[in-house]
Design a protein around this motif. Structure first.
Motif, PDB file in Angstrom:
ATOM      1  N   UNK A   1       0.796  -1.225   0.000  1.00 26.34           N
ATOM      2  CA  UNK A   1       0.000   0.000   0.000  1.00 26.34           C
ATOM      3  C   UNK A   1       0.834   1.284   0.000  1.00 26.34           C
ATOM      4  N   UNK A   2       1.969   1.373   0.715  1.00 23.32           N
ATOM      5  CA  UNK A   2       2.761   2.611   0.584  1.00 23.32           C
ATOM      6  C   UNK A   2       3.215   2.890  -0.843  1.00 23.32           C
ATOM      7  N   UNK A   3       3.676   1.842  -1.546  1.00 18.79           N
ATOM      8  CA  UNK A   3       4.101   2.031  -2.930  1.00 18.79           C
ATOM      9  C   UNK A   3       2.934   2.375  -3.836  1.00 18.79           C
ATOM     10  N   UNK A   4       1.823   1.672  -3.671  1.00 18.63           N
ATOM     11  CA  UNK A   4       0.650   1.902  -4.501  1.00 18.63           C
ATOM     12  C   UNK A   4       0.120   3.322  -4.337  1.00 18.63           C
ATOM     13  N   UNK A   5      -0.083   3.754  -3.105  1.00 18.34           N
ATOM     14  CA  UNK A   5      -0.661   5.075  -2.861  1.00 18.34           C
ATOM     15  C   UNK A   5       0.298   6.192  -3.267  1.00 18.34           C
ATOM     16  N   UNK A   6       1.591   5.995  -3.039  1.00 22.20           N
ATOM     17  CA  UNK A   6       2.558   7.010  -3.452  1.00 22.20           C
ATOM     18  C   UNK A   6       2.586   7.150  -4.971  1.00 22.20           C
ATOM     19  N   UNK A   7       2.445   6.037  -5.680  1.00 23.38           N
ATOM     20  CA  UNK A   7       2.431   6.085  -7.140  1.00 23.38           C
ATOM     21  C   UNK A   7       1.193   6.812  -7.654  1.00 23.38           C
ATOM     22  N   UNK A   8       0.028   6.479  -7.083  1.00 25.17           N
ATOM     23  CA  UNK A   8      -1.200   7.167  -7.481  1.00 25.17           C
ATOM     24  C   UNK A   8      -1.085   8.667  -7.211  1.00 25.17           C
ATOM     25  N   UNK A   9      -0.590   9.014  -6.033  1.00 24.80           N
ATOM     26  CA  UNK A   9      -0.428  10.425  -5.707  1.00 24.80           C
ATOM     27  C   UNK A   9       0.560  11.131  -6.609  1.00 24.80           C
ATOM     28  N   UNK A  10       1.654  10.440  -6.960  1.00 21.36           N
ATOM     29  CA  UNK A  10       2.642  11.040  -7.848  1.00 21.36           C
ATOM     30  C   UNK A  10       2.075  11.341  -9.222  1.00 21.36           C
ATOM     31  N   UNK A  11       1.267  10.429  -9.758  1.00 22.39           N
ATOM     32  CA  UNK A  11       0.660  10.655 -11.077  1.00 22.39           C
ATOM     33  C   UNK A  11      -0.315  11.823 -11.014  1.00 22.39           C
TER      34      UNK A  11
ATOM     35  N   UNK B   1       9.902  10.767  -8.299  1.00 21.22           N
ATOM     36  CA  UNK B   1      10.233  11.134  -6.914  1.00 21.22           C
ATOM     37  C   UNK B   1       9.200  10.659  -5.900  1.00 21.22           C
ATOM     38  N   UNK B   2       7.923  10.802  -6.206  1.00 24.16           N
ATOM     39  CA  UNK B   2       6.880  10.328  -5.293  1.00 24.16           C
ATOM     40  C   UNK B   2       6.917   8.808  -5.167  1.00 24.16           C
TER      41      UNK B   2
ATOM     42  N   UNK C   1       8.560   3.733  -2.104  1.00 27.48           N
ATOM     43  CA  UNK C   1       9.491   2.603  -2.019  1.00 27.48           C
ATOM     44  C   UNK C   1      10.251   2.605  -0.699  1.00 27.48           C
ATOM     45  N   UNK C   2      10.668   3.771  -0.262  1.00 23.75           N
ATOM     46  CA  UNK C   2      11.395   3.839   1.017  1.00 23.75           C
ATOM     47  C   UNK C   2      10.489   3.471   2.186  1.00 23.75           C
ATOM     48  N   UNK C   3       9.242   3.929   2.156  1.00 25.96           N
ATOM     49  CA  UNK C   3       8.300   3.536   3.197  1.00 25.96           C
ATOM     50  C   UNK C   3       8.023   2.034   3.152  1.00 25.96           C
ATOM     51  N   UNK C   4       7.911   1.492   1.956  1.00 25.90           N
ATOM     52  CA  UNK C   4       7.647   0.067   1.812  1.00 25.90           C
ATOM     53  C   UNK C   4       8.820  -0.770   2.311  1.00 25.90           C
TER      54      UNK C   4
ATOM     55  N   UNK D   1      20.403  -1.841  11.177  1.00 26.64           N
ATOM     56  CA  UNK D   1      21.445  -1.586  10.186  1.00 26.64           C
ATOM     57  C   UNK D   1      20.983  -1.983   8.790  1.00 26.64           C
ATOM     58  N   UNK D   2      20.267  -3.086   8.676  1.00 27.26           N
ATOM     59  CA  UNK D   2      19.741  -3.495   7.374  1.00 27.26           C
ATOM     60  C   UNK D   2      18.735  -2.472   6.847  1.00 27.26           C
ATOM     61  N   UNK D   3      17.913  -1.930   7.747  1.00 28.60           N
ATOM     62  CA  UNK D   3      16.961  -0.901   7.331  1.00 28.60           C
ATOM     63  C   UNK D   3      17.658   0.357   6.838  1.00 28.60           C
ATOM     64  N   UNK D   4      18.700   0.781   7.551  1.00 28.77           N
ATOM     65  CA  UNK D   4      19.458   1.955   7.115  1.00 28.77           C
ATOM     66  C   UNK D   4      20.135   1.705   5.770  1.00 28.77           C
ATOM     67  N   UNK D   5      20.658   0.491   5.591  1.00 28.28           N
ATOM     68  CA  UNK D   5      21.311   0.164   4.327  1.00 28.28           C
ATOM     69  C   UNK D   5      20.320   0.176   3.168  1.00 28.28           C
ATOM     70  N   UNK D   6      19.132  -0.398   3.390  1.00 29.65           N
ATOM     71  CA  UNK D   6      18.112  -0.398   2.339  1.00 29.65           C
ATOM     72  C   UNK D   6      17.689   1.020   1.986  1.00 29.65           C
TER      73      UNK D   6
END
Length: 268
Positions: A150-160, A192-193, A198-201, A246-251
């Motif tokens: 859902x974070x990726x989906x909603x961010x994509x819809x909002x970006x468009x 960008x959106x 993606x970062x939230x996901x 650390x894995x989260x920061x790296x991602x």
């Protein structure tokens, strides 16, 4: 020291960068103070080391786990689970978000059911997924996918939807067709959106990974956290938690770097 190395008000007014050490301290001083306080609280007896071990004990447990290979296997399994779920969420969320952002009838048809699913906690649905998919890998990956989508989906819809209408009209005035407008204007302006989503996901995937691996798993970083707590191996428990951080920061760093490469025009 030369005058050029001084971080003066005039230097800042001209937009020149601060010296490296000052810039580093201004950004990470609170983190350093927190880590020093953590180490001192255990060493000086302010907090019982059995409850909050000092950092050197945690790092020692982390090194022992990695050197023995035990944590390496857990890292690999956790990354596989999170990676599969994240990849599936991106593979579905971005195309579906682009479609919903471009076609109003599709958005009107899908938005109510998606909003219903989005408001339902993935952890609350985890027992349902276990009943439907079993206690194996499928349910673990699916619950991470569910929360990550859902974070990726909603961010994509909002970006468009946030693409400047004047840019679209200008492209159409030069004879661009609908496909060309999408490829040359809408999609680049939405990137960008999309990266915000993606970062939230990615963060959500790692958070849900811990919860998923605490139930019915015998491998993984989340399993190590729960198993170490059961066996009162508190340094190992904190080591696994720091490893996940650390894995989260790296991602996040990888996605930020990728965004800077793909969206240089938006960062100027």
């Amino acid at each position: 020291m030369t005058l050029q190395n001084l971080d003066t008000p005039a230097r800042r007014a001209r937009g020149l960068p601060a010296p490296p050490l000052r810039a580093f301290l201004s950004r990470y001083s609170l983190v350093i103070a927190f880590l020093v306080l953590w180490q001192a609280s255990g060493k000086l007896g302010w907090i019982s080391p059995a409850v909050l071990p000092p950092l050197d004990a945690i790092l020692g447990a982390l090194w022992t786990g990695i050197a023995s290979g035990a944590l390496v296997d857990d890292i690999a399994i956790s990354l596989q689970r999170a990676g599969l779920a994240f990849g599936a969420a991106v593979g579905l969320g971005i195309p579906l978000g682009l479609l919903m952002g471009q076609l109003r009838p599709v958005e009107r048809a899908l938005d109510p059911i998606l909003q219903l699913f989005r408001q339902t906690s993935a952890l609350a649905l985890y027992p349902v997924f276990i009943l439907l998919l079993g206690l194996g890998e499928t349910s673990k990956i699916f619950v991470i996918f569910w929360a990550t989508l859902f974070p990726t989906l909603l961010a994509t819809v909002g970006g468009v939807k946030q693409v400047d209408r004047k840019l679209i009209e200008m492209a159409e005035s030069y004879g661009a067709g609908r496909v060309q407008v999408f490829r040359r204007v809408v999609l680049p302006a939405s990137v960008p959106a999309i990266f915000v989503g993606l970062r939230l996901s990615a963060t959500t995937a790692l958070l849900l990974l811990i919860a998923a691996e605490m139930i019915g798993a015998n491998k993984g970083i989340g399993f190590q956290v729960m198993n170490a707590q059961y066996n009162f191996q508190i340094p190992l428990m904190f080591a696994a938690i720091l490893l996940m951080a650390a894995l989260g920061l790296a991602a996040n760093a990888v996605l930020v770097l990728l965004q800077r490469r793909l969206c240089r025009w938006s960062l100027d």
